[in-house]
Design a protein around this motif. Structure first.
Motif, PDB file in Angstrom:
ATOM      1  N   LEU A 136       0.795  -1.226   0.000  1.00  0.00           N
ATOM      2  CA  LEU A 136       0.000   0.000   0.000  1.00  0.00           C
ATOM      3  C   LEU A 136       0.825   1.272   0.000  1.00  0.00           C
ATOM      4  O   LEU A 136       0.315   2.340  -0.350  1.00  0.00           O
ATOM      5  N   ILE A 137       2.078   1.191   0.405  1.00  0.00           N
ATOM      6  CA  ILE A 137       2.835   2.422   0.640  1.00  0.00           C
ATOM      7  C   ILE A 137       3.053   3.217  -0.645  1.00  0.00           C
ATOM      8  O   ILE A 137       2.977   4.452  -0.640  1.00  0.00           O
ATOM      9  N   VAL A 138       3.285   2.545  -1.772  1.00  0.00           N
ATOM     10  CA  VAL A 138       3.530   3.263  -3.033  1.00  0.00           C
ATOM     11  C   VAL A 138       2.258   3.920  -3.562  1.00  0.00           C
ATOM     12  O   VAL A 138       2.260   5.123  -3.872  1.00  0.00           O
ATOM     13  N   PRO A 139       1.131   3.199  -3.693  1.00  0.00           N
ATOM     14  CA  PRO A 139      -0.087   3.892  -4.159  1.00  0.00           C
ATOM     15  C   PRO A 139      -0.545   4.997  -3.217  1.00  0.00           C
ATOM     16  O   PRO A 139      -1.024   6.039  -3.680  1.00  0.00           O
ATOM     17  N   LEU A 140      -0.406   4.796  -1.902  1.00  0.00           N
ATOM     18  CA  LEU A 140      -0.778   5.860  -0.971  1.00  0.00           C
ATOM     19  C   LEU A 140       0.135   7.068  -1.129  1.00  0.00           C
ATOM     20  O   LEU A 140      -0.316   8.215  -1.043  1.00  0.00           O
ATOM     21  N   TYR A 141       1.415   6.814  -1.362  1.00  0.00           N
ATOM     22  CA  TYR A 141       2.358   7.926  -1.575  1.00  0.00           C
ATOM     23  C   TYR A 141       1.965   8.727  -2.811  1.00  0.00           C
ATOM     24  O   TYR A 141       1.942   9.963  -2.780  1.00  0.00           O
ATOM     25  N   ASN A 142       1.653   8.032  -3.913  1.00  0.00           N
ATOM     26  CA  ASN A 142       1.258   8.727  -5.145  1.00  0.00           C
ATOM     27  C   ASN A 142      -0.049   9.495  -4.937  1.00  0.00           C
ATOM     28  O   ASN A 142      -0.209  10.615  -5.439  1.00  0.00           O
ATOM     29  N   LEU A 143      -0.982   8.894  -4.205  1.00  0.00           N
ATOM     30  CA  LEU A 143      -2.252   9.560  -3.960  1.00  0.00           C
ATOM     31  C   LEU A 143      -2.064  10.833  -3.139  1.00  0.00           C
ATOM     32  O   LEU A 143      -2.611  11.896  -3.469  1.00  0.00           O
ATOM     33  N   ALA A 145       0.666  12.550  -2.874  1.00  0.00           N
ATOM     34  CA  ALA A 145       1.428  13.518  -3.678  1.00  0.00           C
ATOM     35  C   ALA A 145       0.504  14.268  -4.628  1.00  0.00           C
ATOM     36  O   ALA A 145       0.632  15.489  -4.809  1.00  0.00           O
ATOM     37  N   ASN A 146      -0.422  13.570  -5.264  1.00  0.00           N
ATOM     38  CA  ASN A 146      -1.358  14.228  -6.183  1.00  0.00           C
ATOM     39  C   ASN A 146      -2.285  15.187  -5.457  1.00  0.00           C
ATOM     40  O   ASN A 146      -2.726  16.192  -6.038  1.00  0.00           O
ATOM     41  N   LEU A 147      -2.591  14.895  -4.196  1.00  0.00           N
ATOM     42  CA  LEU A 147      -3.470  15.763  -3.413  1.00  0.00           C
ATOM     43  C   LEU A 147      -2.709  16.857  -2.672  1.00  0.00           C
ATOM     44  O   LEU A 147      -3.334  17.694  -2.000  1.00  0.00           O
ATOM     45  N   GLY A 148      -1.391  16.861  -2.783  1.00  0.00           N
ATOM     46  CA  GLY A 148      -0.587  17.861  -2.091  1.00  0.00           C
ATOM     47  C   GLY A 148      -0.545  17.667  -0.583  1.00  0.00           C
ATOM     48  O   GLY A 148      -0.409  18.648   0.160  1.00  0.00           O
ATOM     49  N   ILE A 154      -2.210  16.200   8.013  1.00  0.00           N
ATOM     50  CA  ILE A 154      -3.493  15.656   7.598  1.00  0.00           C
ATOM     51  C   ILE A 154      -3.298  14.447   6.686  1.00  0.00           C
ATOM     52  O   ILE A 154      -4.138  13.533   6.656  1.00  0.00           O
ATOM     53  N   GLY A 155      -2.186  14.409   5.945  1.00  0.00           N
ATOM     54  CA  GLY A 155      -1.905  13.257   5.100  1.00  0.00           C
ATOM     55  C   GLY A 155      -1.696  11.993   5.924  1.00  0.00           C
ATOM     56  O   GLY A 155      -2.209  10.917   5.583  1.00  0.00           O
ATOM     57  N   LEU A 156      -0.943  12.111   7.021  1.00  0.00           N
ATOM     58  CA  LEU A 156      -0.755  10.963   7.907  1.00  0.00           C
ATOM     59  C   LEU A 156      -2.059  10.586   8.599  1.00  0.00           C
ATOM     60  O   LEU A 156      -2.336   9.407   8.815  1.00  0.00           O
ATOM     61  N   VAL A 157      -2.866  11.579   8.954  1.00  0.00           N
ATOM     62  CA  VAL A 157      -4.143  11.285   9.607  1.00  0.00           C
ATOM     63  C   VAL A 157      -5.020  10.439   8.691  1.00  0.00           C
ATOM     64  O   VAL A 157      -5.601   9.424   9.110  1.00  0.00           O
ATOM     65  N   VAL A 158      -5.122  10.835   7.423  1.00  0.00           N
ATOM     66  CA  VAL A 158      -5.930  10.071   6.466  1.00  0.00           C
ATOM     67  C   VAL A 158      -5.376   8.661   6.317  1.00  0.00           C
ATOM     68  O   VAL A 158      -6.129   7.670   6.275  1.00  0.00           O
ATOM     69  N   THR A 159      -4.053   8.538   6.256  1.00  0.00           N
ATOM     70  CA  THR A 159      -3.436   7.216   6.117  1.00  0.00           C
ATOM     71  C   THR A 159      -3.739   6.336   7.315  1.00  0.00           C
ATOM     72  O   THR A 159      -4.103   5.158   7.169  1.00  0.00           O
ATOM     73  N   TYR A 160      -3.598   6.878   8.516  1.00  0.00           N
ATOM     74  CA  TYR A 160      -3.848   6.082   9.723  1.00  0.00           C
ATOM     75  C   TYR A 160      -5.321   5.720   9.867  1.00  0.00           C
ATOM     76  O   TYR A 160      -5.656   4.671  10.416  1.00  0.00           O
ATOM     77  N   LEU A 161      -6.196   6.584   9.382  1.00  0.00           N
ATOM     78  CA  LEU A 161      -7.621   6.261   9.435  1.00  0.00           C
ATOM     79  C   LEU A 161      -7.941   5.060   8.549  1.00  0.00           C
ATOM     80  O   LEU A 161      -8.830   4.263   8.882  1.00  0.00           O
ATOM     81  N   THR A 162      -7.246   4.922   7.427  1.00  0.00           N
ATOM     82  CA  THR A 162      -7.476   3.758   6.570  1.00  0.00           C
ATOM     83  C   THR A 162      -7.052   2.469   7.267  1.00  0.00           C
ATOM     84  O   THR A 162      -7.521   1.378   6.897  1.00  0.00           O
TER      85      THR A 162
END
Length: 291
Positions: A136-143, A145-148, A154-162
């Motif tokens: 998951l780490i590569v697709p999440l990284y690309n996602l 990155a595209n969302l800035g 907040i990026g880590l928060v969204v990741t941890y919520l998943t």
């Protein structure tokens, strides 16, 4: 008349003999418990002892000869540790609050209501737990990155919520199943809407499950390393999990600072565990049996 007490005594004697352990079994049990306790206690104890040693004695097998607080002073005053701590508190606080709310409302909705797509939703929550971090780490990284959202809390928060929400939603669904539906019906009779029933009547009864959900969400953000290291760069943006890696790597090996930081990091987790401990057993086993 005289045979009944004798039979009763014989039965009691047989029952006691069946429950009692022999001397060898008792010794083996106590030795196993002592070994397990030593395995559990010695690593954190040695970490604590090493944090009070000077750098020259970090690998010494002796106890503290020259007691010093220099490692703690260096970590708190000469490194970015305070910033890492603040970043972690922000990320973990948001993850815990948002994760508990989403998991509780999702678990309640699936437990109480029947709607199209309910079963696929539950299967989706289950399937998301089957993918390892390496996948998951590569697709999440690309996602992100595209969302800035790289280098953003907040990026880590969204990741941890998943990570936290699917498991916690399943667990909360099992807990809400143990709360009688009649309570919801009584709330509707009193004029409460579904959310009012959930908030005023069900949530107070679900404190053990909510405590486990909050604890799991907290640990997810507090102890996670892979995502925190990949999605956050620059020492001022790191969380504690990523920051501690800077003390010991291929270029430096500051074991004193690493052990002192690890002790400080363990304190909030121990405090949260202390508050949630009395709810953990009942919350984790909820839904395992049916009344």
């Amino acid at each position: 008349m005289t045979t009944v007490p004798n039979e009763r005594k014989d039965g009691q004697r047989k029952t006691r003999g069946r429950d009692e352990r022999g001397p060898l079994a008792s010794v083996a049990l106590h030795l196993t418990l002592l070994l397990a306790s030593a395995v559990a206690v010695l690593p954190p104890l040695w970490l604590l002892v090493t944090s009070f040693k000077p750098e020259s004695e970090a690998f010494s097998t002796d106890l503290v000869k020259d007691f010093t607080l220099g490692n703690y002073d260096h970590v708190l005053n000469d490194t970015e540790f305070p910033n890492w701590l603040l970043n972690s508190l922000v990320v973990v606080g948001l993850t815990t609050v948002i994760g508990v709310f989403i998991a509780a409302t999702t678990g309640y909705a699936v437990s109480r209501f029947r709607f199209p797509g309910m079963r696929p939703l539950m299967w989706l929550l289950l399937v998301t737990q089957m993918f390892p971090v390496a996948v998951l780490i590569v697709p999440l990284y690309n996602l992100l990155a595209n969302l800035g959202l790289l280098n953003q809390p907040i990026g880590l928060v969204v990741t941890y919520l998943t990570i936290a929400v699917p498991f916690c939603a399943w667990m909360m669904k099992g807990y809400f199943d143990t709360i009688p539906v009649e309570i919801d019906e009584a709330g509707r009779v009193d004029g409460l809407n579904p959310f009012g029933t959930f908030w005023r009547l069900i949530v107070p009864l679900a404190k053990p499950g909510l405590a486990v959900t909050g604890f799991y969400s907290f640990i997810t953000g507090w102890a996670e390393v892979a995502y925190a290291s990949a999605f956050m760069t620059g020492e001022e943006n790191l969380t504690l999990a990523g920051g501690l890696q800077t003390f010991v790597n291929q270029y430096t090996s500051d074991w004193g600072s690493l052990t002192a930081s690890a002790v400080i990091v363990a304190v909030p987790a121990a405090i949260i565990f202390g508050f949630a401990q009395r709810h953990l057993v009942s919350g984790l086993t909820a839904g395992a049996t049916k009344s």
